[in-house]
Design a protein around this motif. Structure first.
Motif, PDB file in Angstrom:
ATOM      1  N   PRO A 139       0.819  -1.205   0.000  1.00  0.00           N
ATOM      2  CA  PRO A 139       0.000   0.000   0.000  1.00  0.00           C
ATOM      3  C   PRO A 139       0.859   1.265   0.000  1.00  0.00           C
ATOM      4  O   PRO A 139       1.878   1.330   0.689  1.00  0.00           O
ATOM      5  N   ALA A 140       0.427   2.229  -0.795  1.00  0.00           N
ATOM      6  CA  ALA A 140       1.150   3.500  -0.888  1.00  0.00           C
ATOM      7  C   ALA A 140       0.121   4.624  -0.965  1.00  0.00           C
ATOM      8  O   ALA A 140      -0.985   4.428  -1.458  1.00  0.00           O
ATOM      9  N   ILE A 141       0.490   5.791  -0.473  1.00  0.00           N
ATOM     10  CA  ILE A 141      -0.433   6.931  -0.508  1.00  0.00           C
ATOM     11  C   ILE A 141       0.032   7.959  -1.538  1.00  0.00           C
ATOM     12  O   ILE A 141       1.223   8.057  -1.845  1.00  0.00           O
ATOM     13  N   ILE A 142      -0.929   8.705  -2.066  1.00  0.00           N
ATOM     14  CA  ILE A 142      -0.606   9.850  -2.927  1.00  0.00           C
ATOM     15  C   ILE A 142      -1.601  10.945  -2.565  1.00  0.00           C
ATOM     16  O   ILE A 142      -2.777  10.647  -2.334  1.00  0.00           O
ATOM     17  N   VAL A 143      -1.131  12.187  -2.489  1.00  0.00           N
ATOM     18  CA  VAL A 143      -2.011  13.245  -1.982  1.00  0.00           C
ATOM     19  C   VAL A 143      -1.888  14.528  -2.801  1.00  0.00           C
ATOM     20  O   VAL A 143      -0.785  14.962  -3.134  1.00  0.00           O
ATOM     21  N   ALA A 144      -3.057  15.095  -3.126  1.00  0.00           N
ATOM     22  CA  ALA A 144      -3.126  16.398  -3.798  1.00  0.00           C
ATOM     23  C   ALA A 144      -3.414  17.446  -2.733  1.00  0.00           C
ATOM     24  O   ALA A 144      -4.506  17.486  -2.169  1.00  0.00           O
ATOM     25  N   ILE A 145      -2.407  18.286  -2.427  1.00  0.00           N
ATOM     26  CA  ILE A 145      -2.544  19.278  -1.358  1.00  0.00           C
ATOM     27  C   ILE A 145      -2.845  20.635  -1.980  1.00  0.00           C
ATOM     28  O   ILE A 145      -2.115  21.111  -2.857  1.00  0.00           O
ATOM     29  N   ARG A 146      -3.923  21.237  -1.490  1.00  0.00           N
ATOM     30  CA  ARG A 146      -4.392  22.496  -2.050  1.00  0.00           C
ATOM     31  C   ARG A 146      -4.144  23.637  -1.056  1.00  0.00           C
ATOM     32  O   ARG A 146      -4.268  23.462   0.159  1.00  0.00           O
ATOM     33  N   MET A 211      -2.304   2.003  -4.774  1.00  0.00           N
ATOM     34  CA  MET A 211      -2.236   3.435  -4.541  1.00  0.00           C
ATOM     35  C   MET A 211      -3.542   3.936  -3.925  1.00  0.00           C
ATOM     36  O   MET A 211      -4.621   3.690  -4.468  1.00  0.00           O
ATOM     37  N   LEU A 212      -3.432   4.648  -2.802  1.00  0.00           N
ATOM     38  CA  LEU A 212      -4.595   5.200  -2.101  1.00  0.00           C
ATOM     39  C   LEU A 212      -4.522   6.716  -2.231  1.00  0.00           C
ATOM     40  O   LEU A 212      -3.574   7.338  -1.741  1.00  0.00           O
ATOM     41  N   ALA A 213      -5.508   7.294  -2.925  1.00  0.00           N
ATOM     42  CA  ALA A 213      -5.421   8.711  -3.278  1.00  0.00           C
ATOM     43  C   ALA A 213      -6.241   9.580  -2.333  1.00  0.00           C
ATOM     44  O   ALA A 213      -7.394   9.276  -2.027  1.00  0.00           O
ATOM     45  N   PHE A 214      -5.618  10.673  -1.900  1.00  0.00           N
ATOM     46  CA  PHE A 214      -6.242  11.611  -0.966  1.00  0.00           C
ATOM     47  C   PHE A 214      -6.167  13.035  -1.509  1.00  0.00           C
ATOM     48  O   PHE A 214      -5.312  13.354  -2.327  1.00  0.00           O
ATOM     49  N   THR A 215      -7.063  13.874  -0.983  1.00  0.00           N
ATOM     50  CA  THR A 215      -6.879  15.316  -1.112  1.00  0.00           C
ATOM     51  C   THR A 215      -6.705  15.877   0.296  1.00  0.00           C
ATOM     52  O   THR A 215      -7.139  15.256   1.279  1.00  0.00           O
ATOM     53  N   LEU A 254      -5.954  12.582  -9.972  1.00  0.00           N
ATOM     54  CA  LEU A 254      -6.008  13.585  -8.892  1.00  0.00           C
ATOM     55  C   LEU A 254      -5.751  14.994  -9.420  1.00  0.00           C
ATOM     56  O   LEU A 254      -6.410  15.949  -9.007  1.00  0.00           O
ATOM     57  N   ILE A 255      -4.785  15.118 -10.329  1.00  0.00           N
ATOM     58  CA  ILE A 255      -4.480  16.435 -10.908  1.00  0.00           C
ATOM     59  C   ILE A 255      -5.676  16.929 -11.720  1.00  0.00           C
ATOM     60  O   ILE A 255      -6.079  18.095 -11.629  1.00  0.00           O
ATOM     61  N   ASN A 256      -6.265  16.022 -12.472  1.00  0.00           N
ATOM     62  CA  ASN A 256      -7.449  16.379 -13.254  1.00  0.00           C
ATOM     63  C   ASN A 256      -8.606  16.795 -12.339  1.00  0.00           C
ATOM     64  O   ASN A 256      -9.321  17.758 -12.619  1.00  0.00           O
ATOM     65  N   ASP A 257      -8.767  16.075 -11.247  1.00  0.00           N
ATOM     66  CA  ASP A 257      -9.812  16.394 -10.252  1.00  0.00           C
ATOM     67  C   ASP A 257      -9.590  17.816  -9.698  1.00  0.00           C
ATOM     68  O   ASP A 257     -10.540  18.592  -9.542  1.00  0.00           O
ATOM     69  N   PHE A 258      -8.330  18.156  -9.420  1.00  0.00           N
ATOM     70  CA  PHE A 258      -7.993  19.499  -8.934  1.00  0.00           C
ATOM     71  C   PHE A 258      -8.372  20.563  -9.979  1.00  0.00           C
ATOM     72  O   PHE A 258      -8.983  21.573  -9.682  1.00  0.00           O
ATOM     73  N   ILE A 259      -8.002  20.303 -11.228  1.00  0.00           N
ATOM     74  CA  ILE A 259      -8.279  21.277 -12.308  1.00  0.00           C
ATOM     75  C   ILE A 259      -9.789  21.435 -12.521  1.00  0.00           C
ATOM     76  O   ILE A 259     -10.285  22.557 -12.642  1.00  0.00           O
ATOM     77  N   GLN A 260     -10.502  20.321 -12.528  1.00  0.00           N
ATOM     78  CA  GLN A 260     -11.960  20.372 -12.749  1.00  0.00           C
ATOM     79  C   GLN A 260     -12.677  21.130 -11.629  1.00  0.00           C
ATOM     80  O   GLN A 260     -13.689  21.759 -11.842  1.00  0.00           O
ATOM     81  N   ASN A 261     -12.138  21.024 -10.412  1.00  0.00           N
ATOM     82  CA  ASN A 261     -12.776  21.666  -9.272  1.00  0.00           C
ATOM     83  C   ASN A 261     -12.200  23.050  -8.972  1.00  0.00           C
ATOM     84  O   ASN A 261     -12.341  23.571  -7.877  1.00  0.00           O
TER      85      ASN A 261
END
Ligand SMILES: [Zn+2]
Length: 263
Positions: A139-146, A211-215, A254-261
């Motif tokens: 298991p690994a994490i990845i995070v989009a920090i705003r 991969m476990l994705a977070f914001t 995740l990057i696309n999610d950031f751009i869309q939002n």
């Protein structure tokens, strides 16, 4: 990334009471590349000198097998398979992990005795000490920090392309996935985050991650990188983000999610 479930086309099974007249074969070579014929899965393995063959269930109503061999011709990397056929790629992400598990556990890691495959479970067991060996997933994490309308991205020294990427790292033994995110962000970037939210996950067979994705949102602190693993980190507005060449990974999602939002 592919958003459909692997189980839309796949029925998991490991009982060897199959009827294999009508089958698909995931034939890998020693580089973990996949054999395709006319951009499709082969329905025979007659041309190959095979090392093993494992039944893993049903794919699109046919029996599906994982095979390993040493040939090189007409084999495609998993990234290439993704570009050729998304359904085959999705199934290949499981098939390749089964292949790796079978190859890596021929001998017991505890006592060295040759293992035996279980008849019902996808498990290799040791007849000497009883140790059982299952496919291994990391298991690994990845995070989009705003921070406001900006996204944190970092340049990793180990990335071949030297592009900026999201913060990511493996979950350590003994910690929760949430703790892993806070620790990785603190270690790599030196800041604190808040409002951590789980978004989704992705099997990532390079070589065996989940991969476990977070914001998350920026809370406090100044960016401070170690200069070793992370070379640089900075905040990007959506127009400054350098996108990846492929949308294969959850990182791109995740990057696309950031751009869309961020209209
Ligand atoms: Zn053993």
């Amino acid at each position: 990334m592919i958003e459909k479930s692997i189980y839309e086309d796949y029925q998991i099974d490991f009982d060897d009471a199959y009827n294999s007249n009508d089958a698909y074969y995931f034939i890998f070579n020693h580089n973990r590349d996949l054999y395709l014929v006319n951009n499709n899965l082969p329905e025979s393995f007659d041309d190959f000198n095979i090392e093993f063959k494992l039944y893993i269930g049903k794919f699109k109503t046919k029996d599906v097998f994982v095979i390993n061999c040493s040939e090189e011709n007409s084999f495609f990397s998993l990234e290439d398979v993704y570009d050729i056929d998304k359904d085959i790629y999705l199934m290949a992400t499981r098939a390749v992990l089964i292949r790796d598990w079978y190859i890596s556990h021929q001998f017991c890691g505890r006592c060295g005795t040759m293992t035996q495959i279980d008849e019902k479970d996808m498990m290799l067991k040791c007849p000497e000490c009883g140790q059982v060996h299952y496919p291994r997933i990391a298991p690994a994490i990845i995070v989009a920090i705003r921070k406001g309308d900006k996204l944190l991205m970092a340049k990793h020294s180990y990335h071949k392309t030297h592009k900026y990427a999201l913060v990511a790292g493996f979950v350590e033994a003994g910690e929760s996935i949430e703790e892993a995110v806070h620790r990785e962000v603190s270690e790599e970037i030196g800041i604190k985050i808040k409002n951590l939210k789980y978004k989704r996950s992705q099997s990532w067979p390079f070589p065996n991650s989940l991969m476990l994705a977070f914001t998350a949102e920026y809370e406090s602190g100044e960016i401070k990188v170690d200069g070793d693993e992370i070379v640089k980190a900075k905040w990007f507005s959506k127009n400054e983000i350098e996108r990846y060449d492929s949308d294969i990974s959850i990182s791109d999602w995740l990057i696309n999610d950031f751009i869309q939002n961020n209209p």
